[in-house]
Scaffold this active site. Structure first.
Site, mmCIF file in Angstrom:
data_model
loop_
_atom_site.group_PDB
_atom_site.id
_atom_site.type_symbol
_atom_site.label_atom_id
_atom_site.label_comp_id
_atom_site.label_asym_id
_atom_site.label_seq_id
_atom_site.Cartn_x
_atom_site.Cartn_y
_atom_site.Cartn_z
ATOM 1 N N ASP A 50 -132.677 0.409 -0.631
ATOM 2 C CA ASP A 50 -131.479 -0.561 -0.234
ATOM 3 C C ASP A 50 -132.877 -1.625 -0.179
ATOM 4 O O ASP A 50 -132.539 -2.567 0.500
ATOM 5 C CB ASP A 50 -130.637 -0.336 0.619
ATOM 6 N N ASP A 89 -130.408 4.703 -3.779
ATOM 7 C CA ASP A 89 -130.020 5.248 -2.050
ATOM 8 C C ASP A 89 -128.817 4.434 -1.737
ATOM 9 O O ASP A 89 -128.310 3.612 -1.858
ATOM 10 C CB ASP A 89 -130.894 3.577 -1.590
ATOM 11 N N GLU A 120 -130.208 8.405 4.968
ATOM 12 C CA GLU A 120 -131.027 7.720 6.662
ATOM 13 C C GLU A 120 -129.760 8.863 7.571
ATOM 14 O O GLU A 120 -128.983 8.902 7.181
ATOM 15 C CB GLU A 120 -130.891 6.050 6.885
ATOM 16 N N GLU A 187 -141.064 7.309 7.604
ATOM 17 C CA GLU A 187 -141.201 5.707 7.731
ATOM 18 C C GLU A 187 -141.891 5.598 8.896
ATOM 19 O O GLU A 187 -141.029 5.884 10.191
ATOM 20 C CB GLU A 187 -140.189 4.756 7.081
HETATM 21 O O1 KIV Z 1 -135.030 0.786 0.495
HETATM 22 C C1 KIV Z 1 -136.426 1.801 -0.232
HETATM 23 O O2 KIV Z 1 -137.409 0.471 -0.226
HETATM 24 C C2 KIV Z 1 -136.647 3.026 0.817
HETATM 25 C C3 KIV Z 1 -138.208 3.247 1.315
HETATM 26 C C4 KIV Z 1 -138.447 2.166 2.249
HETATM 27 C C5 KIV Z 1 -138.601 4.355 2.229
HETATM 28 O O3 KIV Z 1 -136.103 3.164 1.824
#
Ligand code: KIV
Length: 291
Positions: A50, A89, A120, A187
């Site tokens: 995302d 994501d 998340e 992260e």
């Molecule tokens: O959205 C994304 O790019 C991420 C990475 C930073 C792991 O979640």
């Protein structure tokens, strides 16, 4: 360049990578050309993150993208038929409201071409993890700086610097792994915390700004290629300067157009002489473009 190493293309294969001693490599991609680059570069996983909101769509945070936006980008990546595992994501609000919405949204990413989804959060999200796993969709977890919580966290900051926060993170990671997540992104956490978490779970951890004591690394492709040069976090290593190269290339095109060096004769479609002659243009157009 292809390697002889068998590609860990499935979520179970990625999961089984734990303890192999060979770090996993993940990059983000949001479109077909970048997916082909990631595939040709022989990475293990592509994350359609995302982060597309910030690095492609121009938003200040990731909260603005919807499940339709994400499915659009997952589809573009999947149509490139990349070798690496494609992880889609789940955006903010797509797995927070109800079990029904969660499964519908995870399924939308799979229908668009994802082979797994990422969400998340830790123990708070175990219901969502269970609901998605129940659909037979592999789930990747994400702890530490979870950008969808940017307002609650008070900004994009390094997480788990205090003892209690580090312990919470270990408990969250163990809960996600026990629930069936096949891998967990960590992260922006201190390397010592990432190490403790990595040792505590039996699934691979994939770090971004989490140091080297993890089972794999991920970077946002626009950061590593140097397309994004406004904010460069400490943990990013740039392997190219694509923004500079691309700007020079476009400026060279603009100069060639303005000085009439573009297009040249061999970049031009020409009429057959007899047709050109019938139009009364013989010599004239050729002379102009060839000049
Ligand atoms: O959205 C994304 O790019 C991420 C990475 C930073 C792991 O979640």
């Amino acid at each position: 360049m292809a390697s002889d190493r068998p590609h860990p293309r499935s979520a179970p294969a990625i999961r089984a990578h734990k303890g192999s001693g060979e770090p996993l490599v993940m990059v983000t991609a949001y479109d077909a050309p970048t997916a082909r680059i990631a595939s040709d570069a022989d990475v293990d996983l592509i994350l359609v993150g995302d982060s597309v909101a910030m690095v492609v769509l121009g938003y200040d945070d990731t909260l603005q993208v919807t499940i339709d936006d994400m499915a659009h980008h997952v589809g573009a990546v999947a149509r490139a038929e990349p070798e690496p595992l494609v992880v889609g994501d789940l955006p903010w609000l797509s797995y927070h409201v109800s079990r029904e919405e969660t499964v519908r949204n995870a399924a939308a990413l799979v229908r668009a071409g994802a082979q797994a989804v990422k969400l998340e959060g830790g123990r708070k999200r175990l219901d969502a993890v269970a609901a998605i796993l129940d659909l037979e969709i592999p789930v990747m977890g994400h702890l530490g700086l979870t950008p969808q919580s940017v307002h609650a966290l008070g900004g994009f900051k390094v997480q788990a610097k205090q003892l209690d926060e580090a312990r919470e993170m270990v408990d969250d990671a163990v809960a996600l792994a026990d629930a069936g997540c096949f891998a967990i992104v960590l992260e922006c956490v201190p390397d010592a915390v990432a190490r403790v978490v990595t040792d505590a779970v039996d699934v691979p951890t994939i770090g971004i700004g989490a140091g080297r004591h993890v089972d794999g690394q991920v970077l946002v492709v626009h950061d590593l290629l140097g397309f994004e040069d406004r904010v460069v976090p400490k943990f990013v290593r740039r392997y190219a300067s694509m923004k500079d190269e691309a700007t020079s290339a476009v400026a060279a095109f603009a100069d060639d157009v303005r000085t009439r060096r573009f297009p040249a004769a061999d970049e031009t479609y020409h009429l057959a002489d007899d047709v050109a002659e019938a139009l009364g243009l013989v010599g004239e157009t050729r002379t102009r473009v060839d000049a």
